[in-house]
Design an enzyme around this catalytic site. Structure first.
Site, PDB file in Angstrom:
ATOM      1  N   CYS A  66     -68.990   3.092 -77.681  1.00 57.02           N
ATOM      2  CA  CYS A  66     -68.700   4.525 -77.207  1.00 57.02           C
ATOM      3  C   CYS A  66     -69.412   4.738 -75.796  1.00 57.02           C
ATOM      4  CB  CYS A  66     -68.961   5.466 -78.231  1.00 57.02           C
ATOM      5  SG  CYS A  66     -68.782   7.339 -77.830  1.00 57.02           S
ATOM      6  N   CYS A  70     -75.155   9.937 -77.135  1.00 56.26           N
ATOM      7  CA  CYS A  70     -75.925  10.525 -78.255  1.00 56.26           C
ATOM      8  C   CYS A  70     -76.825   9.973 -78.735  1.00 56.26           C
ATOM      9  CB  CYS A  70     -74.758  11.097 -79.301  1.00 56.26           C
ATOM     10  SG  CYS A  70     -73.365  11.536 -78.521  1.00 56.26           S
ATOM     11  N   CYS A  73     -77.038   7.815 -82.291  1.00 56.89           N
ATOM     12  CA  CYS A  73     -75.968   7.088 -82.697  1.00 56.89           C
ATOM     13  C   CYS A  73     -76.010   5.694 -82.467  1.00 56.89           C
ATOM     14  CB  CYS A  73     -74.700   7.825 -82.051  1.00 56.89           C
ATOM     15  SG  CYS A  73     -73.144   7.035 -82.654  1.00 56.89           S
ATOM     16  N   CYS A 109     -62.033  10.542 -94.931  1.00 54.71           N
ATOM     17  CA  CYS A 109     -62.377  10.974 -93.469  1.00 54.71           C
ATOM     18  C   CYS A 109     -62.619   9.598 -92.722  1.00 54.71           C
ATOM     19  CB  CYS A 109     -63.881  11.351 -93.506  1.00 54.71           C
ATOM     20  SG  CYS A 109     -64.095  12.997 -94.760  1.00 54.71           S
ATOM     21  N   CYS A 140     -59.032  13.737 -93.115  1.00 53.07           N
ATOM     22  CA  CYS A 140     -59.796  14.094 -92.169  1.00 53.07           C
ATOM     23  C   CYS A 140     -60.228  13.226 -91.159  1.00 53.07           C
ATOM     24  CB  CYS A 140     -61.201  14.644 -92.717  1.00 53.07           C
ATOM     25  SG  CYS A 140     -62.388  15.190 -91.545  1.00 53.07           S
ATOM     26  N   CYS A 200     -64.186  21.045 -89.969  1.00 51.45           N
ATOM     27  CA  CYS A 200     -65.394  20.444 -90.624  1.00 51.45           C
ATOM     28  C   CYS A 200     -66.196  20.438 -89.421  1.00 51.45           C
ATOM     29  CB  CYS A 200     -64.971  19.105 -91.111  1.00 51.45           C
ATOM     30  SG  CYS A 200     -66.491  18.456 -91.878  1.00 51.45           S
ATOM     31  N   ARG A 272     -71.973  20.344 -97.090  1.00 50.31           N
ATOM     32  CA  ARG A 272     -72.092  19.101 -97.443  1.00 50.31           C
ATOM     33  C   ARG A 272     -73.611  18.278 -97.334  1.00 50.31           C
ATOM     34  NH1 ARG A 272     -67.891  16.570 -94.897  1.00 50.31           N
ATOM     35  NH2 ARG A 272     -66.527  17.594 -96.578  1.00 50.31           N
TER      36      ARG A 272
END
Ligand code: SAM
Ligand code: DTB
Ligand code: SF4
Length: 325
Positions: A66, A70, A73, A109, A140, A200, A272
């Site tokens: 990616c 972040c 991550c 998801c 999702c 979400c 969650r």
């Protein structure tokens, strides 16, 4: 301030759009633990079956490489150790979704390590959404930031929920991510709502943020209008090679407090208990359910990190008398 006065000060004023201030939520965090959990459990019981837990299963459909940085991550090209893989094909995804349904998940998801999808990516994801929905599962996806028109295309493909987290408080965001701004996350959330998708949206705690930053994150989430239908609260999973690999662990009671304040400020949402469960004891998870968590990620993998085996969750549900929602 007494516990009752704190609660009165924290409640949104009637007859106006509910607006939670960071101060009000920070005051909840300061309450004695037992008072906070009692209040959260009362709110929980007014809005939900207190013993029912919804289960979602995750699948990484496009892993690693990616462009974003972040700090938590494993999938960032800047530091992540997750092996870069191509978008999965429909047969692999359908097999995983069917297996999740057979184990009792109600929502599937699919996550992609993108800053955002290209229009050609979206065609392929639309096929995956249609195939998963045909199995009778809620769908999702979490694909990063969306450009104009993309949320509508996902809605047309049959998508139920779009996951897009604020992740942390605006004042802390720049210390964790530098390749995009939190304002861009709010823009995508607007697009998702505008297209009629369910939202979400949650965050991560345990990244070295202050308690006030945790309150500020929850205030931002609770003030989304309407609040997100699903609110994933992730405990940082310290991934090797990431800048946050050695972040000091959060006091487990502070994690429980975060769940309780999320429950009180977003009474109707599913809260969650998300990443980090593998590192938690059964007793800590039980406290999270008492604080108002009523959803989990279910299955032995998150996106790249581990999650408890389904059998461990089944045993925990049986010990606590919890049922599948
Ligand atoms: N690329 C998309 C995005 O960032 O929105 C979707 C995938 S991203 C991996 C989805 C979410 O996973 C992040 O918003 C973050 O909340 C969570 N996450 C990623 N790594 C994590 C970690 N090490 N610990 C806890 N949560 C994590
Ligand atoms: C969310 O809030 N947590 C999930 C899901 N939404 C996409 C992801 C957790 C990722 C944990 C780290 C990993 O598996 O790489
Ligand atoms: Fe990319 Fe999402 Fe990971 Fe950030 S959290 S590096 S956007 S996959």
């Amino acid at each position: 301030m007494t516990a009752t006065a704190t609660l009165q000060a924290a409640a949104p004023t009637p007859f106006s759009a509910p607006r939670w201030t960071t101060e009000a939520l920070a005051a909840l965090f300061e309450m004695p633990f037992n008072d906070l959990l009692f209040h959260a459990q009362q709110v929980h019981r007014r809005h939900h079956d207190a013993n029912a837990i919804q289960r979602s299963t995750l699948l990484s459909i496009k892993t690693g490489g990616c462009s974003e940085d972040c700090g938590y991550c494993s999938q960032s090209a800047h530091h992540g150790e997750a092996q870069r893989e191509a978008l999965l094909d429909v047969d692999e995804v359908v097999a995983a979704a069917q297996a999740a349904k057979d184990k009792g998940a109600t929502r599937f998801c699919m996550g992609a390590a993108w800053r955002g999808p290209k229009d050609t990516d979206l065609d392929r994801v639309a096929t995956l959404i249609g195939a998963v929905k045909a199995l009778g599962l809620e769908t999702c996806v979490t694909l990063g930031m969306l450009k104009a028109g993309q949320a509508e295309r996902l809605k047309a493909a049959g998508l139920d929920y779009y996951n897009h987290n604020l992740d942390t408080a605006p004042e802390f965001y720049g210390q964790v991510v530098t390749t995009h701004a939190i304002s861009e996350r709010f823009d995508t959330l607007d697009q998702v709502r505008g297209a009629g998708l369910k939202v979400c949206c949650g965050g991560i705690v345990g990244m070295g943020e202050t308690r006030r930053a945790r309150a500020a994150l929850l205030a931002e989430l609770a003030n989304l209008n309407p609040p997100p239908e699903s609110v994933p609260i992730n405990q940082l999973v310290p991934m090797p090679g990431t800048p946050l690999e050695n972040a000091p662990p959060l006091d487990p009671f502070e994690f429980v407090r975060t769940i309780a304040v999320a429950r009180i400020s977003m009474p109707a949402s599913l809260v969650r208990l998300s990443a980090g469960r593998q590192e938690m004891s059964d007793e800590l998870q039980a406290l999270c359910f008492l604080a108002g968590a009523n959803s989990i990620f279910y299955g032995d993998k998150l996106l790249t990190a581990g999650n408890p085996e389904a059998g461990r969750d089944e045993a925990l549900f049986a010990r606590l008398g919890l049922t599948a929602a």
